[in-house]
Write a protein that holds these residues in place. Structure first.
Motif, PDB file in Angstrom:
ATOM      1  N   GLY A  61     -71.969  63.551  36.644  1.00  0.00           N
ATOM      2  CA  GLY A  61     -72.324  62.811  35.434  1.00  0.00           C
ATOM      3  C   GLY A  61     -72.685  63.684  34.245  1.00  0.00           C
ATOM      4  N   LYS A  81     -68.614  67.346  33.538  1.00  0.00           N
ATOM      5  CA  LYS A  81     -67.701  68.439  33.917  1.00  0.00           C
ATOM      6  C   LYS A  81     -66.244  68.088  33.641  1.00  0.00           C
ATOM      7  CE  LYS A  81     -69.178  68.517  38.104  1.00  0.00           C
ATOM      8  NZ  LYS A  81     -70.219  67.493  37.854  1.00  0.00           N
ATOM      9  N   THR A  87     -64.999  65.821  31.690  1.00  0.00           N
ATOM     10  CA  THR A  87     -64.762  65.662  30.247  1.00  0.00           C
ATOM     11  C   THR A  87     -64.653  67.039  29.588  1.00  0.00           C
ATOM     12  OG1 THR A  87     -66.181  63.712  30.390  1.00  0.00           O
ATOM     13  CG2 THR A  87     -65.583  64.446  28.185  1.00  0.00           C
ATOM     14  N   LYS A 115     -62.685  59.089  41.164  1.00  0.00           N
ATOM     15  CA  LYS A 115     -62.163  58.483  39.940  1.00  0.00           C
ATOM     16  C   LYS A 115     -60.949  59.264  39.440  1.00  0.00           C
ATOM     17  CE  LYS A 115     -65.966  60.997  38.120  1.00  0.00           C
ATOM     18  NZ  LYS A 115     -66.891  61.298  37.087  1.00  0.00           N
ATOM     19  N   ASP A 165     -74.958  65.330  21.132  1.00  0.00           N
ATOM     20  CA  ASP A 165     -74.436  64.463  20.069  1.00  0.00           C
ATOM     21  C   ASP A 165     -75.419  63.308  19.882  1.00  0.00           C
ATOM     22  OD1 ASP A 165     -73.756  62.812  22.369  1.00  0.00           O
ATOM     23  OD2 ASP A 165     -71.885  63.927  22.537  1.00  0.00           O
TER      24      ASP A 165
HETATM   25  P1  GDP Z   1     -68.789  64.706  35.789  1.00  0.00           P
HETATM   26  O1  GDP Z   1     -69.215  63.779  36.886  1.00  0.00           O
HETATM   27  O2  GDP Z   1     -69.722  65.850  35.659  1.00  0.00           O
HETATM   28  O3  GDP Z   1     -67.358  65.129  35.885  1.00  0.00           O
HETATM   29  O4  GDP Z   1     -68.952  63.887  34.426  1.00  0.00           O
HETATM   30  P2  GDP Z   1     -67.874  63.103  33.526  1.00  0.00           P
HETATM   31  O5  GDP Z   1     -67.033  64.069  32.752  1.00  0.00           O
HETATM   32  O6  GDP Z   1     -67.165  62.114  34.381  1.00  0.00           O
HETATM   33  O7  GDP Z   1     -68.817  62.374  32.480  1.00  0.00           O
HETATM   34  C1  GDP Z   1     -69.807  61.430  32.856  1.00  0.00           C
HETATM   35  C2  GDP Z   1     -70.075  60.501  31.678  1.00  0.00           C
HETATM   36  O8  GDP Z   1     -70.628  61.226  30.597  1.00  0.00           O
HETATM   37  C3  GDP Z   1     -68.817  59.829  31.149  1.00  0.00           C
HETATM   38  O9  GDP Z   1     -69.125  58.516  30.818  1.00  0.00           O
HETATM   39  C4  GDP Z   1     -68.485  60.637  29.910  1.00  0.00           C
HETATM   40  O10 GDP Z   1     -67.791  59.901  28.938  1.00  0.00           O
HETATM   41  C5  GDP Z   1     -69.854  61.044  29.422  1.00  0.00           C
HETATM   42  N1  GDP Z   1     -69.810  62.293  28.648  1.00  0.00           N
HETATM   43  C6  GDP Z   1     -69.180  63.445  28.999  1.00  0.00           C
HETATM   44  N2  GDP Z   1     -69.330  64.368  28.022  1.00  0.00           N
HETATM   45  C7  GDP Z   1     -70.062  63.791  27.045  1.00  0.00           C
HETATM   46  C8  GDP Z   1     -70.563  64.250  25.762  1.00  0.00           C
HETATM   47  O11 GDP Z   1     -70.334  65.375  25.340  1.00  0.00           O
HETATM   48  N3  GDP Z   1     -71.323  63.372  25.057  1.00  0.00           N
HETATM   49  C9  GDP Z   1     -71.607  62.122  25.499  1.00  0.00           C
HETATM   50  N4  GDP Z   1     -72.351  61.350  24.710  1.00  0.00           N
HETATM   51  N5  GDP Z   1     -71.137  61.647  26.662  1.00  0.00           N
HETATM   52  C10 GDP Z   1     -70.382  62.471  27.434  1.00  0.00           C
END
Ligand code: GDP
Length: 321
Positions: A56, A59, A61, A97, A195
């Motif tokens: 979450g 990563k 993204t 996902k 942000d």
């Molecule tokens: P992972 O589990 O670490 O791969 O995380 P994800 O990339 O799936 O992101 C988890 C959530 O955080 C998603 O809903 C993204 O859209 C959100 N998110 C990722 N990067 C950012 C960011 O830079 N800013 C904001 N506000 N949300 C983000």
């Protein structure tokens, strides 16, 4: 398996070679070993980046944004993953996902999910070999992603040139929840989601980490840095790349890159030998039986660990003859 096709950057051949590496069949292992030796001279020409962080944190993204940026600058980006959850419970933290959709459709990217079976050590071993294959296929940036669960961060840190940990702009909680040792592994802390309302908080968090990192790494040639980014809004992604490039230049100048990789290889060799020895001990029926007896004796206070270990090794040596 055709080494030439891999060297030409044929992605299907690369994917097939990784499948071969992941196979458990003895014949495939043998073939994979031969292929790797053939390709070895063409490996090493990349920067290997580890990216870690709790689920979450952003990563995927970040990898999507960062990867797309790097490809736009003419690089070829491979993304590998070490998912510690898959070998244990068959499920996956990272793979469920649809991740990195944009990047996976990009010609300049190659994305491979975590191997789905074996111990974490086994998964890490396969990832190390996959790095070499991707390099032989011309990928000059290798991103290795993992989640902050168990030992996976340590495994990934031991196979990359540069290790970054993604964090949230929430100093208090994050410092509380931070795993012991993780700051020692990190070459950079990248605070994501800087942000909207988070900007002030992130600035405070940055100085927290900067002082923590300063204490941990007083003498290294590289002082770990803290970057503030927004993967979603594409903010300071170029700053992260500038940092990595600077690290690479400095570590080559200091001869650190070569010695880091050499010592990682040495550790890896040692680990493989130890694992093989453990397996041999288990497969030797006499020794295995003795181990069980001595373990019980140890529990009941009938022997010491030292004496038991001596006896086990003596028996094992005889068993080998
Ligand atoms: P992972 O589990 O670490 O791969 O995380 P994800 O990339 O799936 O992101 C988890 C959530 O955080 C998603 O809903 C993204 O859209 C959100 N998110 C990722 N990067 C950012 C960011 O830079 N800013 C904001 N506000 N949300 C983000």
């Amino acid at each position: 398996m055709n080494a030439k096709e891999i060297l030409q950057g044929n992605r299907r051949a690369l994917a097939k070679a990784i499948t071969l590496i992941e196979s458990k069949l003895d014949g495939h292992r043998l073939e994979a070993g031969k292929l790797l030796e053939e390709l070895l001279a063409h490996t090493g020409n990349s920067i290997r980046l580890g990216i870690s962080g709790t689920p979450g944190v952003g990563k995927s993204t970040f990898i999507e944004t960062f990867g797309t940026y790097l490809i736009s600058k003419g690089h070829k980006v491979a993304v590998l993953a070490v998912d510690p959850s898959s070998p244990i419970n068959g499920g996956s933290i990272m793979g469920d996902k649809t991740r990195m959709e944009k990047l996976s459709n990009n010609e300049g990217a190659f994305i491979r999910p975590s191997p789905t079976s074996g111990s974490l050590g086994g998964v890490a071993q396969k990832t190390r070999e996959s790095i070499l294959l991707c390099e032989a296929a011309g990928f000059d940036i290798i991103l290795i992603e993992t989640v902050g669960v168990g030992q996976s961060e340590f495994e990934v840190a031991s196979m990359v040139d540069f290790f970054m940990v993604l964090m949230l702009p929430n100093a208090g909680d994050e410092l509380q929840g931070i795993k012991k040792g993780i700051l020692e592994l990190a070459d950079a802390i990248v605070i994501n989601k800087v942000d909207g309302d988070s900007i002030n908080l992130a600035t405070q968090t940055k100085s927290h980490y900067q002082s923590a990192l300063g204490i941990i790494h007083p003498t290294s040639f590289w002082k770990p840095e803290v970057q503030l980014i927004s993967a979603l809004e594409n903010k300071n992604i170029d700053g992260v790349w500038e940092m990595v490039t600077r690290y690479k230049e400095q570590s080559i100048e200091n001869n650190e890159l070569k010695s880091k990789r050499a010592s990682q290889n040495k550790d890896w060799l040692e680990k493989l030998v130890m694992e093989e020895l453990k397996l041999m001990l288990k497969l030797s029926p006499k020794t295995n039986k003795l181990i069980q007896t001595l373990e019980a004796d140890l529990t009941n206070g009938k022997t010491t660990a030292y004496n038991a270990s001596k006896l086990i090794i003596e028996t094992f040596k005889k068993d080998l003859k």
